[in-house]
Enzyme design. Structure first.
Site, mmCIF file in Angstrom:
data_model
loop_
_atom_site.group_PDB
_atom_site.id
_atom_site.type_symbol
_atom_site.label_atom_id
_atom_site.label_comp_id
_atom_site.label_asym_id
_atom_site.label_seq_id
_atom_site.Cartn_x
_atom_site.Cartn_y
_atom_site.Cartn_z
ATOM 1 N N HIS A 1 -10.427 22.030 4.573
ATOM 2 C CA HIS A 1 -10.275 20.784 5.339
ATOM 3 C C HIS A 1 -10.497 20.982 6.841
ATOM 4 C CE1 HIS A 1 -9.297 18.694 1.783
ATOM 5 N NE2 HIS A 1 -8.035 19.035 1.686
ATOM 6 N N GLU B 1 -10.659 11.863 -3.822
ATOM 7 C CA GLU B 1 -11.324 12.100 -2.546
ATOM 8 C C GLU B 1 -12.843 12.069 -2.725
ATOM 9 O OE1 GLU B 1 -9.499 15.834 -0.923
ATOM 10 O OE2 GLU B 1 -8.329 15.604 -2.785
ATOM 11 N N HIS C 1 -7.609 11.412 2.399
ATOM 12 C CA HIS C 1 -6.741 12.215 1.542
ATOM 13 C C HIS C 1 -5.449 11.471 1.186
ATOM 14 C CE1 HIS C 1 -5.096 15.879 -0.195
ATOM 15 N NE2 HIS C 1 -6.220 16.518 0.090
#
Length: 349
Positions: free
Chosen positions: A106, A314, A178
């Site tokens: 991420h 996602e 998210h």
């Protein structure tokens, strides 16, 4: 429709974060924060018309600062994982920050989900968040300016329009939201009795680090989600891939993806509430994550989020895509802008 704003709290560096609430005439609403450009609440009706919050999150700003799982946030510069904490681009390999074993997750140690974005109210139904990421941040090459515009409609459709504009060098952008969803309500405690359907006939199996191992396989068993399947069946399976990840944490290749059209990627149903959600996107992949590693996180209203309290869907470029040139690539060329759109559409059964 109306947008209201209020102060959320003060960050450790002394800056104020804010809440923005988009409300419909029927009482549905979405609350966002400029910290992480995150979704804090999504309040929509159940099958009896009762309003409830279907997004997991926190009541206090400092819990978002604690990095408890990217709740509701926009992740980048590269969402999901890059193997060996490296980015191959333009015949060069850039070393990145390692923050997930040997890999980058991420966006690195301080990804987009952990930054205060600039915010602007857009009309009566939207909020636009903007962030500048300089050349070299977390090891990524090139300047990148990112905007995410959230809109919420009277029909209970939450849309996210992403733009990633490169500076004078080529770079990459893989942006996702998210949010953890529980369609029976954020205080219900489990999504194991939810039913999920993903419009994908292939997926990317993972190695011991939850990174795609390079294969693209036909879905089968608990990974065949082309018809509705109970989350409980998948999350309790003894399938090797499920055991290794302690549940679903896998990328699916959206069948209808063509690089430009908005297509349906997934459906989700809450058994108790009668709520249903559709996920539409222009992106090629969708990650199903079952909240496998929740461990009593302090949620809203005194709730504790344990394993499978919520799930994430996602939309994304495939994890580790730059290491696999045959897959759709998240490259943003110098001076150009990458655009994508994702919608979460809420209904009742």
């Amino acid at each position: 429709m109306a947008v209201t704003t209020e102060t959320f709290g003060t960050l450790k560096d002394g800056r104020d974060a804010h809440l923005f609430t988009i409300s419909t005439s029927a009482g549905s609403s979405v609350t966002l924060t400029d910290f992480g450009a995150a979704v804090v609440k999504v309040i929509v009706p159940d099958s009896l018309g009762r309003l409830g919050d279907v997004a997991l999150g926190f009541d206090e700003l400092d819990l978002y600062e604690q990095e408890l799982g990217n709740f509701g946030a926009v992740c980048g510069r590269f969402a999901n994982r890059l193997s060996r904490a490296s980015l191959p681009l333009d015949r060069r390999v850039y070393p990145l920050t390692r923050n997930d074993g040997p890999n980058t997750l991420h966006g690195g140690a301080v990804g987009f989900h952990h930054k205060l974005w600039d915010a602007e109210i857009v009309g009566e139904d939207g909020v636009k968040f903007t962030l500048f990421s300089p050349d070299g941040e977390e090891g990524f090459p090139g300047d990148l300016t990112v905007t995410v515009t959230y809109r919420f409609s009277e029909e209970n459709v939450l849309s996210l329009d992403y733009e990633a504009a490169a500076g004078e060098r080529n770079t990459v952008a893989n942006l996702t939201n998210h949010t953890y969803w529980n369609l029976d309500g954020d205080t219900f405690g489990s999504i194991l009795d939810h039913s999920v359907r993903i419009h994908a006939s292939r997926f990317t199996p993972t190695n011991e680090y939850n990174v795609p191992d390079g294969r693209v396989l036909p879905v089968k068993g608990v990974f065949d989600l082309r018809a509705y399947r109970s989350m409980r069946e998948g999350m309790t399976s003894r399938d090797e891939q499920i055991v290794k990840s302690n549940g679903y944490d896998h990328n699916f290749l959206i069948d209808a993806y063509d690089g430009k059209s908005l297509v349906k990627a997934a459906d989700l149903k809450g058994t108790v509430s009668g709520r249903r959600m559709e996920v539409w996107t222009t992106l090629p992949g969708i990650q199903l994550y079952g909240g496998n590693h929740f461990s009593g996180f302090p949620g809203k209203g005194g709730m504790r989020y344990n394993r499978a309290a919520g799930l994430a869907l996602e939309t994304q470029f495939y994890p580790d895509a730059p290491h696999h040139p045959a897959w759709p690539q998240p490259t943003v060329k110098a001076g150009e802008t990458q655009r994508s759109r994702t919608e979460f559409r809420f209904f009742t059964i």
